[in-house]
Design a protein around this motif. Structure first.
Motif: not given
Length: 351
Positions: A137-138, A141, A197-202, A227-229
């Motif tokens: 995630d942001t 990692c 991972g969460p969001g769009e980072t993946r 949803d966890s990094g």
């Protein structure tokens, strides 16, 4: 395991991880010959040398095997025997010696005749399949290397990005570059990189990876639902149903399914499974075992030679055998079930 067949009797091998050492423990038998580089203390007969001290030198020897044992819970393999050949004239033939084999140590094994079971252990295709798990995630990692059922976790990589309420000059490309650099030391051809991972980072990192490594021979998969990094995300993935779906042909997914089947049968009071060494051995002796899973705990608590012989016996009867360790949740679950479990071809009365 890297293997190279020299002729009908000689095969050279390089173990790459702890699982490979266990395979070699099951293959190397009494009266086999092992050729390897090792060290030995040799007394010097020079004018000014101390008579009570020798010099440790690197030599290559051929050892006629007398005993094989795992050391420090699969971290190394010890082979004891009698030296029959050496490349140093100061090393007496007929003297006893022991070789310590660790991952990346190359050896050559000589057998008068290789059994089909031994060849099968060396030729297992799954040994060459690896997965790199990336929970990103942001903020951070997590990277995990999954080979067979063994999971190696690398230290988290932190991006340095602030929270939403803070204004920063965060450069996500620089963060991705750090993650990519960490991957280079672990990834091999034919590996699969699984990103979640969460969001769009993946998705952004997957696109970055595609551009950065267009000539590499590996696959990239993006997974939703985790949803966890970081390191937490790695462990959540290996316990999830998503893992079984994505890695359906991997050893970890197969073993996880076997454990779930046994727990279901236990609740139904079925007689088509075993837990613990005693009842598992009884089922194995009559050829009833379909699939068996064991952890390093059983090797610590039972006689090692007895366990190795049992594993080889049932595999020679057509049973599927899987090893696990405490690096994953499935290994800990097998530990809690007595260190060894099995599904059976038919119901067997217990006790």
């Amino acid at each position: 395991m890297i293997t190279k067949k020299i002729d009908e009797n000689f095969i050279s091998v390089i173990p790459e991880e702890s699982d490979d050492l266990l395979i070699l423990r099951r293959i190397i038998q009494k009266d086999d010959k092992v050729i390897a580089d090792t060290t030995r203390v040799i007394k010097q007969e020079k004018e000014y040398s101390r008579p009570d001290r020798g010099e440790k030198v690197r030599i290559r020897i051929a050892l006629n095997v007398e005993k094989v044992s795992l050391d420090n819970v699969l971290d190394r393999l010890r082979v004891h025997g009698i030296i029959t050949e050496s490349n140093n004239e100061s090393v007496p033939h007929g003297s006893h010696h022991s070789i310590s084999i660790k991952p990346d140590d190359g050896i050559t094994i000589f057998k008068k005749k290789w059994s089909q079971m031994e060849k099968k252990l060396l030729e297992s295709k799954d040994q060459n399949v690896g997965f790199l798990l990336i929970a990103i995630d942001t903020a951070d990692c997590g990277i995990g290397k999954l080979k067979g059922t063994h999971l190696q976790i690398m230290p988290n990589i932190y991006s340095g990005a602030g929270g939403k309420r803070y204004k920063t000059n965060f450069n996500i490309e620089k963060f991705f570059e750090e993650v990519y650099s960490a991957l280079l030391s672990s990834i091999k051809d034919n590996d699969t990189i699984i990103i979640f991972g969460p969001g769009e980072t993946r998705k952004k990192f997957a696109n970055y990876l595609e551009k950065k490594s267009s000539k590499k021979k590996f696959q990239i998969k993006i997974v939703d639902g985790i949803d966890s990094g970081g390191e937490d995300g790695i462990y959540i993935f290996t316990k999830s149903s998503v893992m079984k779906e994505i890695l359906s042909n991997s050893k970890l997914a197969i073993v996880s399914t076997i454990i779930d089947e046994i727990m279901f049968m236990a609740n139904k009071k079925s007689q088509k499974f075993t837990m613990g060494f005693s009842e598992t051995k009884e089922a194995g002796d009559i050829g009833a075992i379909e699939s068996l899973v064991f952890s390093d705990k059983i090797i610590q608590t039972e006689n090692e030679d007895k366990i190795i012989q049992f594993l080889n016996d049932i595999e020679s009867k057509g049973s599927k055998v899987f090893s696990v360790d405490s690096s994953t949740d499935v290994g800990l679950r097998v530990d809690g079930l007595g260190g060894i479990i099995a599904t059976l071809r038919y119901s067997v009365s217990k006790g």
